[in-house]
Structure formats: structure tokens, C-alpha cells
Design a protein around this motif. Structure first.
Motif, PDB file in Angstrom:
ATOM      1  N   GLY A  38      64.906  43.852   5.095  1.00  9.95           N
ATOM      2  CA  GLY A  38      65.668  44.576   4.945  1.00  9.95           C
ATOM      3  C   GLY A  38      67.264  44.215   5.129  1.00  9.95           C
ATOM      4  N   THR A  39      67.954  44.706   5.929  1.00  9.16           N
ATOM      5  CA  THR A  39      69.429  44.323   6.090  1.00  9.16           C
ATOM      6  C   THR A  39      69.357  43.491   7.414  1.00  9.16           C
ATOM      7  OG1 THR A  39      69.822  46.259   7.396  1.00  9.16           O
ATOM      8  CG2 THR A  39      70.334  46.439   5.058  1.00  9.16           C
ATOM      9  N   THR A  40      68.138  42.973   7.923  1.00 12.03           N
ATOM     10  CA  THR A  40      68.359  42.335   9.174  1.00 12.03           C
ATOM     11  C   THR A  40      68.214  40.925   8.923  1.00 12.03           C
ATOM     12  OG1 THR A  40      67.101  43.949  10.460  1.00 12.03           O
ATOM     13  CG2 THR A  40      66.994  41.810  11.472  1.00 12.03           C
ATOM     14  N   THR A  41      69.125  40.067   9.547  1.00 15.46           N
ATOM     15  CA  THR A  41      69.188  38.514   9.052  1.00 15.46           C
ATOM     16  C   THR A  41      67.961  37.692   9.979  1.00 15.46           C
ATOM     17  OG1 THR A  41      70.637  38.240  11.066  1.00 15.46           O
ATOM     18  CG2 THR A  41      71.828  38.614   8.972  1.00 15.46           C
ATOM     19  N   CYS A  42      68.008  36.833   9.527  1.00 17.20           N
ATOM     20  CA  CYS A  42      66.843  35.904  10.277  1.00 17.20           C
ATOM     21  C   CYS A  42      67.308  35.666  11.707  1.00 17.20           C
ATOM     22  CB  CYS A  42      66.671  34.428   9.458  1.00 17.20           C
ATOM     23  SG  CYS A  42      65.713  34.394   7.995  1.00 17.20           S
ATOM     24  N   LYS A  43      68.525  35.616  11.990  1.00 19.55           N
ATOM     25  CA  LYS A  43      69.140  35.343  13.561  1.00 19.55           C
ATOM     26  C   LYS A  43      68.882  36.515  14.047  1.00 19.55           C
ATOM     27  CE  LYS A  43      73.407  35.069  15.826  1.00 19.55           C
ATOM     28  NZ  LYS A  43      74.726  35.169  15.612  1.00 19.55           N
ATOM     29  N   CYS A  44      69.145  37.776  13.633  1.00 18.14           N
ATOM     30  CA  CYS A  44      68.775  38.769  14.487  1.00 18.14           C
ATOM     31  C   CYS A  44      67.377  39.203  14.774  1.00 18.14           C
ATOM     32  CB  CYS A  44      69.479  39.980  13.884  1.00 18.14           C
ATOM     33  SG  CYS A  44      71.298  39.991  13.937  1.00 18.14           S
ATOM     34  N   HIS A  45      66.514  38.866  13.572  1.00 22.80           N
ATOM     35  CA  HIS A  45      65.020  39.163  13.605  1.00 22.80           C
ATOM     36  C   HIS A  45      64.477  38.270  14.713  1.00 22.80           C
ATOM     37  CE1 HIS A  45      60.852  39.304  12.489  1.00 22.80           C
ATOM     38  NE2 HIS A  45      60.862  37.827  12.321  1.00 22.80           N
ATOM     39  N   CYS A  46      65.104  36.994  14.816  1.00 30.94           N
ATOM     40  CA  CYS A  46      64.372  35.970  15.823  1.00 30.94           C
ATOM     41  C   CYS A  46      64.907  36.316  17.144  1.00 30.94           C
ATOM     42  CB  CYS A  46      64.848  34.571  15.329  1.00 30.94           C
ATOM     43  SG  CYS A  46      63.939  34.083  13.966  1.00 30.94           S
ATOM     44  N   ILE A  47      66.114  36.998  17.329  1.00 32.31           N
ATOM     45  CA  ILE A  47      66.417  37.512  18.647  1.00 32.31           C
ATOM     46  C   ILE A  47      65.587  38.701  18.957  1.00 32.31           C
ATOM     47  CG2 ILE A  47      68.369  38.663  20.051  1.00 32.31           C
ATOM     48  CD1 ILE A  47      70.446  36.687  18.349  1.00 32.31           C
ATOM     49  N   GLN A  48      65.360  39.254  18.185  1.00 33.47           N
ATOM     50  CA  GLN A  48      64.536  40.643  18.579  1.00 33.47           C
ATOM     51  C   GLN A  48      63.139  40.177  19.023  1.00 33.47           C
ATOM     52  OE1 GLN A  48      64.960  42.637  14.978  1.00 33.47           O
ATOM     53  NE2 GLN A  48      66.841  44.041  15.842  1.00 33.47           N
ATOM     54  N   VAL A  49      62.525  39.302  18.201  1.00 31.64           N
ATOM     55  CA  VAL A  49      61.300  38.836  18.399  1.00 31.64           C
ATOM     56  C   VAL A  49      61.160  38.040  19.754  1.00 31.64           C
ATOM     57  CG1 VAL A  49      59.528  37.112  17.825  1.00 31.64           C
ATOM     58  CG2 VAL A  49      60.291  38.721  16.192  1.00 31.64           C
ATOM     59  N   SER A  50      62.214  37.139  20.122  1.00 29.47           N
ATOM     60  CA  SER A  50      62.124  36.502  21.257  1.00 29.47           C
ATOM     61  C   SER A  50      62.267  37.491  22.507  1.00 29.47           C
ATOM     62  CB  SER A  50      63.502  35.594  21.099  1.00 29.47           C
ATOM     63  OG  SER A  50      63.940  35.002  22.482  1.00 29.47           O
ATOM     64  N   TYR A  51      63.368  38.370  22.458  1.00 29.34           N
ATOM     65  CA  TYR A  51      63.515  39.295  23.501  1.00 29.34           C
ATOM     66  C   TYR A  51      62.388  40.072  24.056  1.00 29.34           C
ATOM     67  CZ  TYR A  51      66.357  41.457  27.232  1.00 29.34           C
ATOM     68  OH  TYR A  51      66.708  41.958  28.280  1.00 29.34           O
TER      69      TYR A  51
END
Length: 127
Positions: A38-51
Motif C-alpha cells: 500500500g503506502t507502507t515503505t519497506c523500512k516501516c514494514h520491517c520495523i512493524q514486523v520486528s517490534y
């Protein structure tokens, strides 16, 4: 478990202590250039998965947090990758590419290098 607030991880000193080297690295920062979902960057996605991984799973949550940050470190726009390279199998090949990049740019523990580490379950079938 609810999804954490967008920047909740910043105020978690235990989390930040074990991932700050990755979060501040220019290669990880470059993941903000590519949209993942969608509008989520790879960086933001990975931070979400990580946390989420470090809060939800038992065991070595430090390795889970670090692996979550690196699991999509393929470093290209997967939306245009097939057209630009002829590789139409991003869904199958990106875990290995992420692992190769993670090994190149970061110091990984043996646990992070295992099948359940950075590349996760996705890569298991392709080794």
C-alpha cells in the motif's frame, strides 16, 4: 495482541538497545525509498514486523527483533523488479537476497543466520 503505535518502539529502551545499529545504518535507512504494501515503505514494514515479533514471541526476542528488521532487506522496488530484470519470482527469491544483504552489511548471530532467522520460513523450501 494489538498492533503497536507507529513510533512506540522508539520509547522501548530494551528494543532500541538491541536494534539501534540496524535502525541507524544507511542501508536500512535506504529501505524508505521503496513501497512494500500500500503506502507502507519497506523500512516501516520491517520495523512493524520486528517490534511485533519481539513482543509476541518467546525465546530469543533479541534475534527475532533483529531478524524482523532484516527480513525484507532485498533493496529494490519489487513492483518494478520483474520488468527491469526479467526475474518474475520475487516472492520466492527475496528471502535469500535479504539474507545475503544482511550478511554483507550486518554482524549476525548464528541464530539469525538459521532458517528461522532473517530469511525466515519463506527460505526454508528454497535451500
Amino acid at each position: 495482541m494489538e498492533i503497536p503505535e507507529a513510533n512506540e518502539y522508539i520509547n522501548d529502551p530494551e528494543y532500541m538497545e538491541c536494534v539501534s545499529d540496524i535502525l541507524s545504518h544507511p542501508v536500512f535507512q535506504s529501505m524508505d525509498q521503496h513501497i512494500q504494501h500500500g503506502t507502507t515503505t519497506c523500512k516501516c514494514h520491517c520495523i512493524q514486523v520486528s517490534y511485533l515479533a519481539c513482543k509476541r514471541f518467546g525465546g530469543n526476542w533479541r534475534s527475532a527483533a533483529r531478524a524482523g528488521l532484516l527480513h525484507d532487506l532485498f533493496l529494490y522496488d519489487w513492483h518494478t523488479h520483474a520488468r527491469e530484470t526479467g526475474d518474475h519470482f520475487h516472492g520466492f527469491t527475496h528471502p535469500r537476497r535479504a539474507m545475503e544483504n544482511a550478511k554483507q552489511y550486518f554482524e549476525l548471530t548464528e541464530e539469525e543466520k538459521e532458517e528461522e532467522g532473517v530469511a525466515g520460513i519463506e527460505a526454508t523450501a528454497f535451500r
